[in-house]
Structures are given as structure tokens and as C-alpha cells.
Write an enzyme that holds these catalytic residues in place. Structure first.
Site, mmCIF file in Angstrom:
data_model
loop_
_atom_site.group_PDB
_atom_site.id
_atom_site.type_symbol
_atom_site.label_atom_id
_atom_site.label_comp_id
_atom_site.label_asym_id
_atom_site.label_seq_id
_atom_site.Cartn_x
_atom_site.Cartn_y
_atom_site.Cartn_z
ATOM 1 N N SER A 124 6.905 2.482 4.511
ATOM 2 C CA SER A 124 6.101 3.728 4.428
ATOM 3 C C SER A 124 5.030 3.926 5.380
ATOM 4 O O SER A 124 4.487 2.950 6.014
ATOM 5 C CB SER A 124 5.216 3.715 3.111
ATOM 6 O OG SER A 124 4.546 4.702 2.827
ATOM 7 N N TYR A 149 -0.319 -0.984 -3.990
ATOM 8 C CA TYR A 149 1.215 -0.702 -3.751
ATOM 9 C C TYR A 149 1.356 -0.661 -1.893
ATOM 10 O O TYR A 149 2.169 -1.231 -1.524
ATOM 11 C CB TYR A 149 1.178 0.936 -3.770
ATOM 12 C CG TYR A 149 2.511 1.974 -3.192
ATOM 13 C CD1 TYR A 149 3.803 1.337 -3.536
ATOM 14 C CD2 TYR A 149 2.240 2.426 -2.312
ATOM 15 C CE1 TYR A 149 4.948 1.860 -2.932
ATOM 16 C CE2 TYR A 149 3.559 3.092 -1.562
ATOM 17 C CZ TYR A 149 4.680 2.921 -1.865
ATOM 18 O OH TYR A 149 5.923 3.110 -1.231
ATOM 19 N N LYS A 153 3.917 -3.012 0.795
ATOM 20 C CA LYS A 153 4.836 -2.431 1.856
ATOM 21 C C LYS A 153 4.645 -3.117 3.137
ATOM 22 O O LYS A 153 5.445 -3.841 3.892
ATOM 23 C CB LYS A 153 4.614 -0.978 2.022
ATOM 24 C CG LYS A 153 5.144 -0.154 1.034
ATOM 25 C CD LYS A 153 6.591 -0.211 0.938
ATOM 26 C CE LYS A 153 7.198 0.263 -0.452
ATOM 27 N NZ LYS A 153 8.660 0.230 -0.894
#
Ligand code: NAD
Ligand code: WQD
Length: 337
Positions: A124, A149, A153
Site C-alpha cells: 500500500s 495496519y 504492510k
């Protein structure tokens, strides 16, 4: 016909990728635990491609089940790994859940899968955080993550970067910017649970009268109109990038064990611009009001797409207007949650 495992294949981006993979001649097998998707999505994918789709309900954190899956499917040629939780706010409330599922799940996948299988990983633009320099380039250093989150990643990318040479795997991380829109048939799209956190689903629900108004989070940022800027990209373009990545791996064109590509359009649009573009593209008004900035938002982010264009041989094809029209068509067609 190469056979590809798609983890999280019934989710938003995974379902569109299953469609383009099947249409490009790949055999697809999906693994999904349905934590954020519905089994009916498989039927919708089949409706578009007119091909049967194999789906196994497996949690990738379940070592035993995953081992059994790979024993049963010993003829795989590659893995596209989407399966993860993705709600930024939820990750702040339940960080353990996110580290266990996103990092723990990927570690199980690395452990249980045959080491020669190449992997395409869903990363991302969030890994870049707030950068002073734009557009964002793949070799920029990661900034400190704003959420668990985002941290998952970054961690997953680091794990893959260090383990790929050791496992003699080929790994490609695709750093998506802001995927929006839906399949042009409106048979599949994003299915947000509860109140949408992302801009476009909130916008389409407001246009449909399900929500009274859209809050524009901040209009005094240092941008031309004061609202935040993002690189919105049609989900079908994102899906297509996976076909290019798999092609690159299976045709042995990937030389380095680990590569990361930006998957964006290279163009930034502000929140207020996006509202106006939506209204123009669909002829439907979006009642909106300026609200307080959202904590943790970066001011502006858009991709440098040079590396993906030259090396992955991929470039976004859909216009932002088409993406917004497809998002609206999906809103009108989608099953109510
Ligand atoms: P999604 O929630 O729609 O799809 C994820 C799928 O994975 C769901 O079907 C879910 O049921 C499944 N899943 C989750 N945990 C699992 C587990 N432990 N075992 C098996 N299946 C599991 O999300 P999406 O928008 O399609 O995102 C796909 C990937 O792309 C995710 O890794 C996400 O972090 C990443 N990503 C998404 C965006 C975005 O804006 N949508 C942007 C950048 C990166
Ligand atoms: C876009 C813009 C908001 C809702 C998130 C994740 C990121 C990545 C993509 C997975 C921002 C504004 C939003 C609303 C608004 N996902 N906005 N009113 O924040 O760029 O990225 O999705 O990896 O990790 O953080 O996307 O759609 O939430 O917001 O004004 O009701 O719209 O402030 O500027 P974001 P988003």
C-alpha cells in the site's frame, strides 16, 4: 494453463483480479476465510467470466489447514496474496488482531507454501507515510507508520525482502494507491461493512440518499483548494497489474528476488475535486460539508509510475470519470448490507 492461488480472492481487489486472471487464461483457486467477504461473490465472478472458480474456505493463519491445502494443490505456479484486514481505525483499536492476521497469516503462507512459488503481495502507498517530496518513488524510505495496519504492510514488505533471497523465491510487492470503482458490469465491487471509512463508498452512499451528507475532512491544508490529495485508481487497473506481475515472474523476467512497484495513475485529485468530478460524471449531487481534519491523514500522496511503466510494462488505462461512474453503477446494483 498456469494455476494461481489467490488468497483473499473474494474481497474487493481479489475478486476483480480473479476475473482478469481467468480472462487472461489462468486457472484460479481462491483461499478466503470470508471474514470480510461473501461466498456469493464467487458466483458473480463466474457470471462475468463464464468459467468455474474454485474456492476453499481456509484461514491462512491456520497452519494445519494451509498445509493441507498445499498438499492437495501441488500443481500451483504462483501465489497472489491479498488476504489481510484493512480497516485503519479498527487496527488502532485492535492492534494484536492486525499483527496476528496480516503478519502472522503471511508468515504461515511463507512457511507452508512450496519455496519455489513466486508471490505477488498487496502492499500500500501507506508504507510511505507523509513525504515532503512528491510524486512518491519506490526507493523512498518508509516513514514511521501512523497505524498498526500501515505497520503490518511495512513489516510484511520487510519480511518478504529479507526472506525472498534466502528462500530463493521471486516476490513482487504492489503498492496500491487508492483503488476505487467496480467491474464495469456492476456484478462485483466493494462491499463495505457498516459505515464506510473510505471516501468513494461514503460518497456513493450519500449520493444514493443512504447518508445525509459527506464530511470533507479538512479544507485548510496546504493544497490548491485546501482538501487532501490522493491518487485514485480504477480497481480494474489494479487487478491488471497483478496479471503483469505474475507474467513477469512466470516468464523469468524478474531477476532480483524482491521488487516493489507503485500502482497508481500518477495524478493527484483533491477531495473537493473528486466530489465535483463525481457529480459531473453521474449527474447526481453529493451533499457535503467541510468538517475537521481526520487524525493521521497525510496531506497529499500520488505515485511516480515510471518504474511500473518501464519494468512491469503496466500503466493505468481507465479514466477517473469511468472509475466514478462504475462506483455509482455498483452502488445502485449492490446488495444492501
Ligand atoms: P478486502 O477486505 O475486500 O479483501 C480481503 C479478503 O481477505 C477478504 O475477502 C477477507 O475475507 C480475506 N481475509 C482476510 N483475512 C484472511 C485470513 N486470515 N485468511 C483468509 N482470508 C482472509 O480488502 P481489499 O480492499 O480487497 O484489499 C486486498 C489487499 O489489498 C489487502 O491486503 C489490503 O491491505 C491491500 N490494500 C487495499 C487497499 C484498498 O484501499 N482497498 C489499498 C492498499 C492495499
Ligand atoms: C481519502 C481522502 C480523507 C472519507 C486509506 C488507507 C490506506 C489505503 C487506502 C489500504 C482523505 C478524505 C475520506 C470521508 C473525507 N488502504 N475523506 N471524508 O485515507 O487515503 O487511505 O485507504 O492500504 O492505507 O489509510 O483513503 O478513502 O479513507 O480517504 O474527506 O468521509 O478522503 O481525509 O483525504 P486514505 P480514504
Amino acid at each position: 494453463m498456469p494455476k494461481i492461488l489467490v488468497t483473499g480472492g473474494l474481497g474487493y481487489i481479489g475478486s476483480h483480479t480473479c476475473v482478469v486472471l481467468q480472462q487472461a487464461g489462468y486457472e484460479v483457486v481462491v483461499v478466503d476465510n470470508l471474514v470480510n467477504s461473501k461466498p456469493e461473490v464467487a458466483l458473480q465472478i463466474e457470471k462475468i467470466t463464464q468459467q468455474p472458480l474454485a474456492v476453499e474456505v481456509v484461514d491462512i493463519c491456520d497452519a494445519h489447514a494451509l498445509k493441507g491445502f498445499f498438499e492437495q494443490h501441488s500443481d500451483l505456479d504462483g501465489i497472489i496474496h491479498f488476504a489481510a484486514l484493512k480497516a485503519v481505525g479498527e487496527s488502532l483499536a485492535q492492534p494484536e488482531l492486525y499483527f496476528n492476521n496480516n503478519v502472522g497469516g503471511m508468515l504461515q503462507l511463507l512457511e507452508q507454501s512450496p519455496k519455489q512459488l513466486p508471490i505477488v503481495f498487496s502492499s500500500s502507498c501507506t508504507v510511505y507515510g507523509q513525504s515532503e517530496v512528491l510524486p512518491l518513488q519506490e526507493d523512498f524510505l518508509f516513514q514511521k507508520a501512523e497505524s498498526p495496519y500501515g505497520s503490518t504492510k511495512q513489516m510484511c514488505e520487510d519480511i518478504l525482502r529479507f526472506t525472498a533471497p534466502k528462500q530463493q523465491r521471486k516476490v513482487i510487492a504492489l503498492r496500491y494507491f487508492n483503488p476505487i470503482g467496480a467491474h464495469p458490469t456492476a456484478h462485483i465491487g466493494e462491499l463495505p461493512q457498516g459505515v464506510p471509512q473510505n471516501l468513494v463508498p461514503y460518497m456513493t452512499q450519500t449520493a444514493a440518499g443512504k447518508r445525509p451528507k459527506l464530511n470533507v475532512f479538512g479544507a485548510t491544508y496546504n493544497t490548491p483548494d485546501g482538501s487532501c490529495i490522493r491518487d485514485y485508481i480504477h480497481v480494474m487497473d489494479v487487478a491488471q497489474a497483478h496479471v503483469k506481475a505474475i507474467e513477469r515472474q512466470l516468464s523469468q523476467r524478474q531477476v532480483e528476488p524482491y521488487e516493489a512497484f507503485n500502482i497508481g495513475t500518477g495524478k493527484g485529485h483533491s477531495v473537493l475535486e473528486l466530489i465535483h468530478l463525481f457529480e459531473k460524471a453521474t449527474g447526481v449531487a453529493v451533499p457535503h460539508a467541510i468538517a475537521a481534519p481526520r487524525v493521521g491523514d497525510v496531506v497529499a500522496a500520488y505515485a511516480d509510475t515510471q518504474y511500473a511503466e518501464t519494468t512491469l510494462n503496466w500503466k493505468a488505462q481507465y479514466s477517473i470519470e469511468q472509475a466514478l461512474q462504475d462506483a455509482w453503477a455498483w452502488e445502485k446494483a449492490a446488495p444492501n448490507e
